[in-house]
Design a protein around this motif. Structure first.
Motif, PDB file in Angstrom:
ATOM      1  N   ARG A  45      27.979  11.684  51.834  1.00 44.74           N
ATOM      2  CA  ARG A  45      28.075  13.157  50.527  1.00 44.74           C
ATOM      3  C   ARG A  45      27.783  13.659  51.142  1.00 44.74           C
ATOM      4  NH1 ARG A  45      24.191  12.350  46.916  1.00 44.74           N
ATOM      5  NH2 ARG A  45      22.788  13.118  48.470  1.00 44.74           N
ATOM      6  N   GLU A  46      28.953  14.665  50.955  1.00 45.27           N
ATOM      7  CA  GLU A  46      29.293  16.444  50.996  1.00 45.27           C
ATOM      8  C   GLU A  46      29.962  17.005  49.916  1.00 45.27           C
ATOM      9  OE1 GLU A  46      32.765  16.669  53.573  1.00 45.27           O
ATOM     10  OE2 GLU A  46      34.166  16.292  52.610  1.00 45.27           O
ATOM     11  N   PHE A  47      28.835  18.466  50.559  1.00 41.79           N
ATOM     12  CA  PHE A  47      29.016  19.067  49.428  1.00 41.79           C
ATOM     13  C   PHE A  47      30.338  20.142  49.130  1.00 41.79           C
ATOM     14  CE2 PHE A  47      27.863  22.970  46.512  1.00 41.79           C
ATOM     15  CZ  PHE A  47      29.136  24.310  46.907  1.00 41.79           C
ATOM     16  N   VAL A  48      31.084  19.712  47.860  1.00 40.85           N
ATOM     17  CA  VAL A  48      32.759  20.742  47.855  1.00 40.85           C
ATOM     18  C   VAL A  48      32.972  22.238  47.120  1.00 40.85           C
ATOM     19  CG1 VAL A  48      35.150  20.054  46.578  1.00 40.85           C
ATOM     20  CG2 VAL A  48      33.593  18.277  47.176  1.00 40.85           C
ATOM     21  N   ALA A  49      32.229  21.845  46.015  1.00 33.50           N
ATOM     22  CA  ALA A  49      31.956  23.070  45.177  1.00 33.50           C
ATOM     23  C   ALA A  49      31.051  23.333  44.628  1.00 33.50           C
ATOM     24  CB  ALA A  49      33.190  23.640  44.650  1.00 33.50           C
ATOM     25  N   GLY A  50      30.599  24.861  44.544  1.00 35.03           N
ATOM     26  CA  GLY A  50      29.201  25.161  43.166  1.00 35.03           C
ATOM     27  C   GLY A  50      29.375  26.405  42.820  1.00 35.03           C
ATOM     28  N   ILE A  51      28.930  26.158  41.239  1.00 40.55           N
ATOM     29  CA  ILE A  51      28.616  26.906  40.576  1.00 40.55           C
ATOM     30  C   ILE A  51      27.446  27.736  40.427  1.00 40.55           C
ATOM     31  CG2 ILE A  51      29.253  26.440  38.646  1.00 40.55           C
ATOM     32  CD1 ILE A  51      31.586  28.622  37.261  1.00 40.55           C
ATOM     33  N   ARG A  52      26.949  29.182  39.852  1.00 39.01           N
ATOM     34  CA  ARG A  52      25.891  29.493  39.468  1.00 39.01           C
ATOM     35  C   ARG A  52      25.879  29.370  38.003  1.00 39.01           C
ATOM     36  NH1 ARG A  52      23.193  33.054  42.195  1.00 39.01           N
ATOM     37  NH2 ARG A  52      21.617  32.278  40.625  1.00 39.01           N
ATOM     38  N   TRP A  53      24.640  29.621  36.941  1.00 38.76           N
ATOM     39  CA  TRP A  53      24.269  29.398  36.374  1.00 38.76           C
ATOM     40  C   TRP A  53      25.097  30.086  35.318  1.00 38.76           C
ATOM     41  CZ3 TRP A  53      21.284  33.330  34.157  1.00 38.76           C
ATOM     42  CH2 TRP A  53      20.599  34.190  35.115  1.00 38.76           C
ATOM     43  N   SER A  54      25.165  31.922  36.372  1.00 40.89           N
ATOM     44  CA  SER A  54      25.695  32.683  35.342  1.00 40.89           C
ATOM     45  C   SER A  54      26.905  32.441  35.573  1.00 40.89           C
ATOM     46  CB  SER A  54      24.595  34.215  36.040  1.00 40.89           C
ATOM     47  OG  SER A  54      25.313  33.814  37.914  1.00 40.89           O
ATOM     48  N   GLY A  55      27.555  31.692  36.228  1.00 39.36           N
ATOM     49  CA  GLY A  55      29.225  31.468  36.156  1.00 39.36           C
ATOM     50  C   GLY A  55      29.657  32.759  37.288  1.00 39.36           C
ATOM     51  N   GLY A  56      28.534  33.648  37.975  1.00 41.89           N
ATOM     52  CA  GLY A  56      29.653  34.365  38.106  1.00 41.89           C
ATOM     53  C   GLY A  56      29.988  34.283  39.762  1.00 41.89           C
ATOM     54  N   ARG A  57      28.990  33.529  40.538  1.00 37.08           N
ATOM     55  CA  ARG A  57      29.466  33.413  41.812  1.00 37.08           C
ATOM     56  C   ARG A  57      29.861  31.898  42.100  1.00 37.08           C
ATOM     57  NH1 ARG A  57      26.111  36.221  45.543  1.00 37.08           N
ATOM     58  NH2 ARG A  57      27.960  34.959  46.981  1.00 37.08           N
ATOM     59  N   THR A  58      31.211  31.750  43.055  1.00 34.19           N
ATOM     60  CA  THR A  58      31.400  29.896  43.560  1.00 34.19           C
ATOM     61  C   THR A  58      31.128  30.375  44.579  1.00 34.19           C
ATOM     62  OG1 THR A  58      33.701  31.108  42.888  1.00 34.19           O
ATOM     63  CG2 THR A  58      33.021  30.271  40.876  1.00 34.19           C
ATOM     64  N   TYR A  59      31.174  28.609  45.019  1.00 35.90           N
ATOM     65  CA  TYR A  59      31.188  28.543  46.908  1.00 35.90           C
ATOM     66  C   TYR A  59      32.111  27.137  46.534  1.00 35.90           C
ATOM     67  CZ  TYR A  59      26.953  31.290  46.049  1.00 35.90           C
ATOM     68  OH  TYR A  59      25.616  32.323  45.816  1.00 35.90           O
ATOM     69  N   TYR A  60      32.256  27.627  47.657  1.00 34.34           N
ATOM     70  CA  TYR A  60      33.377  26.511  48.536  1.00 34.34           C
ATOM     71  C   TYR A  60      33.486  25.436  49.408  1.00 34.34           C
ATOM     72  CZ  TYR A  60      35.677  27.797  44.711  1.00 34.34           C
ATOM     73  OH  TYR A  60      36.301  28.047  42.863  1.00 34.34           O
ATOM     74  N   LYS A  61      34.003  24.459  49.987  1.00 35.48           N
ATOM     75  CA  LYS A  61      33.771  24.108  51.102  1.00 35.48           C
ATOM     76  C   LYS A  61      34.902  24.790  51.705  1.00 35.48           C
ATOM     77  CE  LYS A  61      34.300  19.593  53.638  1.00 35.48           C
ATOM     78  NZ  LYS A  61      33.508  20.229  55.061  1.00 35.48           N
TER      79      LYS A  61
END
Length: 126
Positions: A45-61
């Motif tokens: 399993r691999e991380f693809v994308a994420g978003i902070r609870w605040s909605g302001g920051r996103t992260y991507y593979k």
């Protein structure tokens, strides 16, 4: 009991698009970081994308940057993954997951997440 329910998977040709949705219930959605993971047959399993609870920051593979976009709608308790320019190597079961509440950092390891959906299959044909 917390539930995360994914939808939107399917079969698409290479270059096509899909939009995954993950609806959360019995969860204080606005206080949780949300992530999308995937697992292909025979792979971890691999991380693809994420978003902070605040909605302001996103992260991507790295391999999905510029092609995938994660977003969230707190009034609908839903997180989305818009996937464009799909490639055969994107074929996998996609899972959404919740980490929280009020976690300071965005986790990319699945072991840090508290709740998981059942997954939705995405198949990209060449």
């Amino acid at each position: 009991q917390v539930q995360l329910v994914e939808s939107g998977g399917g079969l698409v040709q290479a270059g096509g698009s899909l939009r995954l949705s993950c609806a959360a219930s019995r969860l204080t959605f606005s206080s949780y970081n949300m992530g999308w993971f995937r697992q292909a047959p025979g792979k971890e399993r691999e991380f693809v994308a994420g978003i902070r609870w605040s909605g302001g920051r996103t992260y991507y593979k790295d391999s999905v940057k510029g092609r995938f976009t994660i977003s969230r709608e707190s009034d609908k308790n839903t997180v989305y993954l818009q996937m464009n320019s799909l490639k055969p190597e994107d074929t996998a079961v996609y899972y959404c997951a919740a980490d929280g509440p009020w976690v300071a950092a965005m986790a990319t390891g699945g072991e840090d997440y508290d709740y998981w959906g059942q997954g939705t299959q995405v198949t990209v044909s060449s």
